[in-house]
Each structure stands twice: as C-alpha cells, then as structure tokens.
Enzyme design. Sequence first.
Site, PDB file in Angstrom:
ATOM      1  N   SER A  83       4.034  -0.021 -13.073  1.00 36.58           N
ATOM      2  CA  SER A  83       3.391   1.284 -12.921  1.00 36.58           C
ATOM      3  C   SER A  83       3.970   2.146 -11.812  1.00 36.58           C
ATOM      4  CB  SER A  83       1.893   1.107 -12.685  1.00 36.58           C
ATOM      5  OG  SER A  83       1.695   0.510 -11.448  1.00 36.58           O
ATOM      6  N   THR A 190      -0.833   3.244  -9.754  1.00 37.10           N
ATOM      7  CA  THR A 190      -0.340   3.925  -8.556  1.00 37.10           C
ATOM      8  C   THR A 190      -0.413   3.117  -7.272  1.00 37.10           C
ATOM      9  OG1 THR A 190      -1.524   5.772  -9.554  1.00 37.10           O
ATOM     10  CG2 THR A 190      -0.652   6.103  -7.323  1.00 37.10           C
ATOM     11  N   THR A 208       3.957   6.785  -8.552  1.00 33.17           N
ATOM     12  CA  THR A 208       3.523   6.156  -9.797  1.00 33.17           C
ATOM     13  C   THR A 208       4.424   6.551 -10.965  1.00 33.17           C
ATOM     14  OG1 THR A 208       1.593   5.863 -11.257  1.00 33.17           O
ATOM     15  CG2 THR A 208       1.981   8.063 -10.430  1.00 33.17           C
ATOM     16  N   ARG A 218       3.285  14.717 -19.468  1.00 29.54           N
ATOM     17  CA  ARG A 218       2.024  14.561 -18.738  1.00 29.54           C
ATOM     18  C   ARG A 218       2.284  14.285 -17.249  1.00 29.54           C
ATOM     19  NH1 ARG A 218      -0.657  10.443 -15.450  1.00 29.54           N
ATOM     20  NH2 ARG A 218      -2.888  10.631 -15.751  1.00 29.54           N
ATOM     21  N   THR A 241      -6.323   6.301  -7.089  1.00 26.48           N
ATOM     22  CA  THR A 241      -5.668   5.545  -8.149  1.00 26.48           C
ATOM     23  C   THR A 241      -6.571   5.594  -9.375  1.00 26.48           C
ATOM     24  OG1 THR A 241      -4.721   3.396  -8.750  1.00 26.48           O
ATOM     25  CG2 THR A 241      -6.689   3.357  -7.371  1.00 26.48           C
ATOM     26  N   GLY A 242      -5.998   5.258 -10.528  1.00 21.73           N
ATOM     27  CA  GLY A 242      -6.796   5.267 -11.755  1.00 21.73           C
ATOM     28  C   GLY A 242      -6.493   6.488 -12.598  1.00 21.73           C
TER      29      GLY A 242
HETATM   30  N1  GLY Z   1      -3.305   7.869 -10.980  1.00 23.41           N
HETATM   31  C1  GLY Z   1      -2.076   7.932 -11.626  1.00 23.41           C
HETATM   32  C2  GLY Z   1      -2.056   8.759 -12.810  1.00 23.41           C
HETATM   33  O1  GLY Z   1      -3.089   9.047 -13.408  1.00 23.41           O
HETATM   34  O2  GLY Z   1      -0.979   9.146 -13.202  1.00 23.41           O
END
Ligand code: GLY
Length: 328
Positions: A83, A190, A208, A218, A241-242
């Site tokens: 990731s 991340t 990330t 995106r 994060t998330g």
């Molecule tokens: N938190 C990383 C992302 O949504 O790309």
Amino acid sequence: MINRRKFIGAATAAGMMGILPKSVRSMGKGLSVRRELPVIISTWRHGLPSNDAAMKVLEDGGGVLDAVEHGVWVPEADPENRSVGLGGMPDRDGFVTLDASIMGPDGNAGSVAFLEHIVHPVSVARKVMEDTPHELLVGEGALQFALEQGFKKENLLTPGAEKDWKEWLKTAKYDPVINWENEPNKYHDTIGLLAVNKNGDVAGACTTSGMGFKMHGRVGDSPIIGAGLFVDNEVGAATATGMGELVLKTLGSFLVVEFMRNGMSPQQACEAAVLRIVHKLPENKKFQVGYIAVNKNGETGGYSLQPGFNYALYQSGKNVLLDAKSYY
Ligand code: GLY
C-alpha cells in the site's frame, strides 16, 4: 445504547460545534501533561521500523523534517508492502499511482498526487515544498519535475502486486473492505508519521499507493494538506489512514489539530474527528478511518471508526505497537 466513553466523546465534539451549553463545552479543556521528547508516532505495523529510522535521524542530530522523511522511506522502499511506494497495489487498469505529502514546523508543505514510477514520492513532495513556489504537483507534471530533480524512473509494479491485480481482474469487483490493511503483508494502508523533536518542533509525512484497484486518476486524502496530514508547530500534528474519501469530506487532520488548539488532548481530538464522520457521513459504517495525533507536549492519541486499527509509538526509549480504540 451509548456508553459513557462515547457520550463524553460525543459531548465534546458537539460542544466544539456549539450545540451544547457553555458548561459542557469546557469538557475538552484538560490540563496538558508534558511527556518525554522526542516522540515519533505512525500508522499501522509498518510504523515500527519507520519509527526506528526516524528516531535514528533525531539521535544522530538530524532535523525533524529529515526524520519524518527518512521514516516513511522504509515502507516506500519495501516491495512486500502493498500500500506504499514500490510494490503498492495498482489501480484497476494496472498503474501504480502514488500520493504523498510532507509538512514542517515552519508551516511549509509539499505534496504530490497521481505520481507514477518514483519509489520515494515523499521526497518529491519535499522538493515541491522546498524548490518550487507550489504546494501540490500531480501526474505527468509531478513525474516531469521528479525526473528533472534527478529521481530515477522505475517500474513499481512488482510481480507480487501484479499477481494480486490479475487475481482481482477475474471478478473486477470494486468493493473497499474494512481493515484490508490487516491482511499480513498485503494491503497495509497509508503510512502517516508524525515527530516532535526534543525542542518541541513538529513535522509529519504521509505516503500511500491509495486504495487498491481504485479508478484510474483517483486521488485520496494523503496528499491533501488538512485531510491526510496537518502540522501546526504551535499545537501539534495529525495524520489519517483508511478510506480517504471520508477524511477528505471532513478535512480530518486539520480538524484534529484545531480540536487540540481548542484544548482537547490528542486522544480526545482523534475521537471527536471520528465522531464528525459518524455524524455527517452515513456511509461511515462500511469503511475504516483511523487518526493519530501528537501535541507539542509529546502527548499522543489514536482512534478509529472500526476495530482493528493499530499504530506505532516510539517514546521514552520504547517503540511499541498499540491497538487503537474505535467507535464501533
Ligand atoms: N488513506 C489513503 C487513501 O484513501 O488513499
């Protein structure tokens, strides 16, 4: 039924929104306790070796910005980490596209988004901060800038990540899963890393490859200052994060820092920012978001929407992995 802990969190957040009477609004204003400095805090298990690298920089007399940059280099360069950086999951079309940001004690910040082919996007973000009049470069322009700065163009799609992508293509179902970060060595989300040096100066970095198999183009929260990362040297710092979309829609890291500015501890501030997501975004039940924060006094906190979020804390000579409390 809401328990006492959740009520206090809810009351504090509601108070910050001006909903509650003045007597209740003061609940978040506790006395700050001075903790040992320096302190390094970072998201997920990959934070442990990252904290080690960051602390070494500080111990060797390096700057706090160098510490956060070198800390996140560790997962960026790890081909097994799915990731971040090299070996990160590609998007649905097979492209590994990276987002990163960095912010220092002087309030300066730099970011890159939708950047391909560079193992250390955080260092390109730092160059944007230090060597351009801009804050954010994206895509082809960010790559062109990186190459001009001497970064090497590399293939970031490792055989392991390519295999996972080809497996995914069999169904091509885009359905973000809560805590996919917890599949060992696979989807760890991340890395956000925050540091306060012994003088109380604060910096942060966040990097990330974003959601695995995301739509091409995106961009998540990580390169957006105020969303995935925010530092204010008078107050402290926060990172996220998330599921970046939820963090973006609530400008989460800025919110955490502003809650701390208004008197909350880092722990209370992380809880209040998660509560904001719960109150504002009905889709919150389906996703994970985690925040970590640190204030200038070296107090730290971490909290998430869903169980399963952990973070690494290096303080007083110990680097440990802590399970965050969660709303659900
Ligand atoms: N938190 C990383 C992302 O949504 O790309």
